[in-house]
Design a protein around this motif. Sequence first.
Motif, PDB file in Angstrom:
ATOM      1  N   TYR A   1      38.945  50.371  33.568  1.00  0.00           N
ATOM      2  CA  TYR A   1      39.437  49.158  32.781  1.00  0.00           C
ATOM      3  C   TYR A   1      40.592  48.721  33.053  1.00  0.00           C
ATOM      4  CZ  TYR A   1      42.296  52.244  30.184  1.00  0.00           C
ATOM      5  OH  TYR A   1      43.185  53.177  30.037  1.00  0.00           O
ATOM      6  N   SER A   2      41.732  49.300  33.480  1.00  0.00           N
ATOM      7  CA  SER A   2      42.874  48.818  34.020  1.00  0.00           C
ATOM      8  C   SER A   2      42.876  47.945  35.182  1.00  0.00           C
ATOM      9  CB  SER A   2      43.856  50.002  34.077  1.00  0.00           C
ATOM     10  OG  SER A   2      43.815  50.691  35.157  1.00  0.00           O
ATOM     11  N   VAL A   3      42.054  48.028  35.876  1.00  0.00           N
ATOM     12  CA  VAL A   3      41.758  47.063  36.868  1.00  0.00           C
ATOM     13  C   VAL A   3      40.677  46.051  37.144  1.00  0.00           C
ATOM     14  CG1 VAL A   3      42.934  48.784  38.618  1.00  0.00           C
ATOM     15  CG2 VAL A   3      40.544  48.863  38.343  1.00  0.00           C
ATOM     16  N   GLU A   4      40.418  45.901  35.809  1.00  0.00           N
ATOM     17  CA  GLU A   4      39.005  45.102  35.754  1.00  0.00           C
ATOM     18  C   GLU A   4      39.347  43.661  36.468  1.00  0.00           C
ATOM     19  OE1 GLU A   4      37.253  46.580  31.285  1.00  0.00           O
ATOM     20  OE2 GLU A   4      38.348  44.434  31.549  1.00  0.00           O
ATOM     21  N   GLU A   5      40.579  43.090  36.081  1.00  0.00           N
ATOM     22  CA  GLU A   5      40.884  41.665  36.624  1.00  0.00           C
ATOM     23  C   GLU A   5      40.905  41.752  38.107  1.00  0.00           C
ATOM     24  OE1 GLU A   5      40.671  38.841  34.737  1.00  0.00           O
ATOM     25  OE2 GLU A   5      39.893  40.095  33.226  1.00  0.00           O
ATOM     26  N   GLU A   6      41.612  42.792  38.744  1.00  0.00           N
ATOM     27  CA  GLU A   6      41.678  42.919  40.267  1.00  0.00           C
ATOM     28  C   GLU A   6      40.117  43.158  40.628  1.00  0.00           C
ATOM     29  OE1 GLU A   6      46.202  44.830  40.609  1.00  0.00           O
ATOM     30  OE2 GLU A   6      44.248  45.931  40.903  1.00  0.00           O
ATOM     31  N   LEU A   7      39.413  43.899  39.932  1.00  0.00           N
ATOM     32  CA  LEU A   7      37.946  44.252  40.549  1.00  0.00           C
ATOM     33  C   LEU A   7      37.403  43.007  40.849  1.00  0.00           C
ATOM     34  CD1 LEU A   7      36.868  46.889  41.470  1.00  0.00           C
ATOM     35  CD2 LEU A   7      35.953  47.230  39.518  1.00  0.00           C
ATOM     36  N   LYS A   8      37.562  41.917  39.665  1.00  0.00           N
ATOM     37  CA  LYS A   8      36.545  40.794  39.868  1.00  0.00           C
ATOM     38  C   LYS A   8      36.886  40.012  41.046  1.00  0.00           C
ATOM     39  CE  LYS A   8      36.509  40.089  34.878  1.00  0.00           C
ATOM     40  NZ  LYS A   8      36.847  39.498  33.553  1.00  0.00           N
ATOM     41  N   ASN A   9      38.446  40.348  41.523  1.00  0.00           N
ATOM     42  CA  ASN A   9      38.594  39.624  42.959  1.00  0.00           C
ATOM     43  C   ASN A   9      38.148  40.296  44.165  1.00  0.00           C
ATOM     44  OD1 ASN A   9      39.770  37.143  41.727  1.00  0.00           O
ATOM     45  ND2 ASN A   9      40.941  38.488  40.944  1.00  0.00           N
ATOM     46  N   GLY A  10      37.731  41.618  43.783  1.00  0.00           N
ATOM     47  CA  GLY A  10      37.326  42.437  45.035  1.00  0.00           C
ATOM     48  C   GLY A  10      38.140  43.365  45.551  1.00  0.00           C
ATOM     49  N   TYR A  11      39.547  43.695  44.766  1.00  0.00           N
ATOM     50  CA  TYR A  11      40.405  44.650  45.166  1.00  0.00           C
ATOM     51  C   TYR A  11      40.917  45.522  44.192  1.00  0.00           C
ATOM     52  CZ  TYR A  11      43.854  41.343  43.917  1.00  0.00           C
ATOM     53  OH  TYR A  11      44.696  40.524  42.817  1.00  0.00           O
ATOM     54  N   ILE A  12      41.684  46.411  44.350  1.00  0.00           N
ATOM     55  CA  ILE A  12      42.508  47.229  43.613  1.00  0.00           C
ATOM     56  C   ILE A  12      43.802  47.458  44.265  1.00  0.00           C
ATOM     57  CG2 ILE A  12      42.612  49.402  42.249  1.00  0.00           C
ATOM     58  CD1 ILE A  12      39.591  49.542  42.405  1.00  0.00           C
ATOM     59  N   THR A  13      44.566  47.179  43.339  1.00  0.00           N
ATOM     60  CA  THR A  13      46.259  47.754  43.971  1.00  0.00           C
ATOM     61  C   THR A  13      46.545  48.957  43.406  1.00  0.00           C
ATOM     62  OG1 THR A  13      46.902  45.342  43.891  1.00  0.00           O
ATOM     63  CG2 THR A  13      48.537  47.074  44.407  1.00  0.00           C
ATOM     64  N   ALA A  14      46.723  49.797  44.191  1.00  0.00           N
ATOM     65  CA  ALA A  14      47.159  51.325  44.092  1.00  0.00           C
ATOM     66  C   ALA A  14      48.713  51.249  43.988  1.00  0.00           C
ATOM     67  CB  ALA A  14      46.371  52.387  44.940  1.00  0.00           C
ATOM     68  N   LYS A  15      49.293  52.496  43.752  1.00  0.00           N
ATOM     69  CA  LYS A  15      50.705  52.870  43.737  1.00  0.00           C
ATOM     70  C   LYS A  15      51.090  52.409  45.171  1.00  0.00           C
ATOM     71  CE  LYS A  15      50.507  56.899  40.562  1.00  0.00           C
ATOM     72  NZ  LYS A  15      50.901  58.364  40.672  1.00  0.00           N
ATOM     73  N   ASN A  16      52.435  51.975  45.131  1.00  0.00           N
ATOM     74  CA  ASN A  16      53.193  51.673  46.250  1.00  0.00           C
ATOM     75  C   ASN A  16      52.860  50.505  46.990  1.00  0.00           C
ATOM     76  OD1 ASN A  16      55.144  53.885  46.013  1.00  0.00           O
ATOM     77  ND2 ASN A  16      53.591  54.958  46.759  1.00  0.00           N
ATOM     78  N   GLY A  17      52.007  49.553  46.293  1.00  0.00           N
ATOM     79  CA  GLY A  17      51.493  48.347  46.800  1.00  0.00           C
ATOM     80  C   GLY A  17      50.135  48.546  48.021  1.00  0.00           C
ATOM     81  N   ASN A  18      49.642  49.664  48.056  1.00  0.00           N
ATOM     82  CA  ASN A  18      48.550  49.968  48.849  1.00  0.00           C
ATOM     83  C   ASN A  18      47.438  49.224  48.356  1.00  0.00           C
ATOM     84  OD1 ASN A  18      50.011  51.637  50.279  1.00  0.00           O
ATOM     85  ND2 ASN A  18      49.526  53.350  48.913  1.00  0.00           N
ATOM     86  N   ARG A  19      46.561  48.433  49.122  1.00  0.00           N
ATOM     87  CA  ARG A  19      45.413  47.589  48.451  1.00  0.00           C
ATOM     88  C   ARG A  19      44.314  48.089  48.872  1.00  0.00           C
ATOM     89  NH1 ARG A  19      45.800  41.319  49.933  1.00  0.00           N
ATOM     90  NH2 ARG A  19      43.815  40.932  50.222  1.00  0.00           N
ATOM     91  N   ILE A  20      43.178  48.183  48.067  1.00  0.00           N
ATOM     92  CA  ILE A  20      42.051  48.795  48.134  1.00  0.00           C
ATOM     93  C   ILE A  20      40.916  47.785  48.009  1.00  0.00           C
ATOM     94  CG2 ILE A  20      40.129  50.463  47.495  1.00  0.00           C
ATOM     95  CD1 ILE A  20      43.629  51.225  46.914  1.00  0.00           C
ATOM     96  N   GLY A  21      40.110  47.494  49.226  1.00  0.00           N
ATOM     97  CA  GLY A  21      38.869  46.494  49.002  1.00  0.00           C
ATOM     98  C   GLY A  21      38.001  47.069  48.495  1.00  0.00           C
ATOM     99  N   VAL A  22      37.110  46.224  47.771  1.00  0.00           N
ATOM    100  CA  VAL A  22      35.938  47.043  47.068  1.00  0.00           C
ATOM    101  C   VAL A  22      34.714  46.283  47.201  1.00  0.00           C
ATOM    102  CG1 VAL A  22      34.921  47.941  44.884  1.00  0.00           C
ATOM    103  CG2 VAL A  22      37.461  48.023  45.265  1.00  0.00           C
ATOM    104  N   CYS A  23      33.558  46.984  47.863  1.00  0.00           N
ATOM    105  CA  CYS A  23      32.214  46.347  47.898  1.00  0.00           C
ATOM    106  C   CYS A  23      31.248  47.140  46.943  1.00  0.00           C
ATOM    107  CB  CYS A  23      31.823  46.128  49.364  1.00  0.00           C
ATOM    108  SG  CYS A  23      32.320  44.602  50.010  1.00  0.00           S
ATOM    109  N   GLY A  24      30.535  46.549  46.581  1.00  0.00           N
ATOM    110  CA  GLY A  24      29.176  47.033  45.779  1.00  0.00           C
ATOM    111  C   GLY A  24      28.321  46.001  45.107  1.00  0.00           C
TER     112      GLY A  24
END
Lengths: 173, 310
Positions: free
Chosen positions: B85-108
């Motif tokens: 739930y803490s990354v809901e808004e990011e997930l709507k845009n297809g990514y999650i930002t992890a620690k240290n600014g690492n960015r994770i693109g998501v598909c599903g």
Amino acid sequence: MYMKIIGGILIIVSAYIMGVYYAQREKLKIDDLEEIKKGLSIVKDEIMFLSMPLGDAFSQASEKVTGGAALVFSRIGQGIKANPDAAIADVIDKTLDESISETFLKKEDAVDLVSLGKTMGDMDSDHQRAGIDMTVSDIDGKIGILKKKSEKNEKMYRSIFVLGGILIAVVLI
Amino acid sequence: MGEKTIFDDVLGKKLRTVLARFERSKWEGIEEIRIRLNKPLRIKLSGRSCFIDESGLESSAEKAFIPDERCIYETIEVITEHSLYSVEEELKNGYITAKNGNRIGVCGKVVWDKNGIRTIKNISSLNIRFAHEIKGCGKKASEYIFEKRKLCHTLIVSPPGCGKTTILRDIIRILSDEWGFNIGVCDVRSELGGNRYGRLDLGKFTDVLDSCPKALGMIMLLRSMRPDVIAADEIGRKKDISAIEEVINGGIKLICTIHGTDIEDIKQKPYFSNLLEKKIFERFIVLSAKEKPGRIAGIYDRDLNLIYRE
């Protein structure tokens, strides 16, 4: 003779104090459950309004509740953060095993937290809120039962211990 | 507890075990990890792609490690710290930002409702892009963004994966620490400054507006913090252009990045040609991944004359 009377009075007063203590234990249990309920409401706010990850939400809540509940929340928060591969329910279960003795509760009184853990983490915020609300409602139910039990038992404990004290005093005198 | 690795905050247990076996001296060169359900595990290493087998060795696609549903689930759990739930808004845009600014693109599977995208479920692909903090990589570029000791409005042009965010981050740090500028950074995806769990160094005099839409953030910074410089990553939408004009009218210097292969490419971008015609940007830093990411292919002045090439 005076010594016997004083001794008898001491026994009766001690028995009365023990009666009050036993009656009070139920109230302290209720207080712990109230604090857990308060902590869960804080966790819910942290989730809903600040999108705070669970580990931090529990740690934040631990700072705002008192008694043994603060320790339980703090250890759950630390456990979640320190064990990224562990399931939330397992972390809560382990924490209760280790920390429940710091409260006036028994593990079965707080088992709702483990059930809540099973629904936490991989759902959206609306589902998290619903899960917490359900747990709070279950705890409310437990508090209601305990309050009734406490009112009934308070008089009973006091009477039993005072009568027991009088009996011992009479036998000894 | 084992030794801490760069994979701890971005990979689930199984994938972490596989990647931890990969040659340690090459870890720093890992730019991306591509995890696809039931497909070979692939990484981008110093500009080239390769497959990794279960022993952490480079292999062919046929022998590569195949992540299953469990691997993806565990990885999501670690990235979101058990808090989807803490990354809901990011997930709507297809990514999650992890620690240290690492960015994770998501598909599903994208879940829609009347308000738009609700979430992505049944996640089948993850692209983990490591944020690199290379102090000093912006040194050369920063020497060319001044004219008569005055900072120029600067645009960094680069194709994806060529290091524009890394160079922008270092230029911000240099302008803040070495020149003393008050800098306002509008960091939409927490890529420039990292998030609260891992900060990247943006200098001593830098204020970061994190996870805020660029156009809105630039105006907020202009009105609230009154910085000397505003920096933003990946501009290009219509709203960004109006915000840029407002910032520049406010007398604030601007440093931005944009996706593009060269100056000709950005001339073709909708809404952007007008800015170029007005010669608002005084310096253009064009990056290329040829030879190595972050290579300066050219620095141009406002009239698009080449003033430096690496």
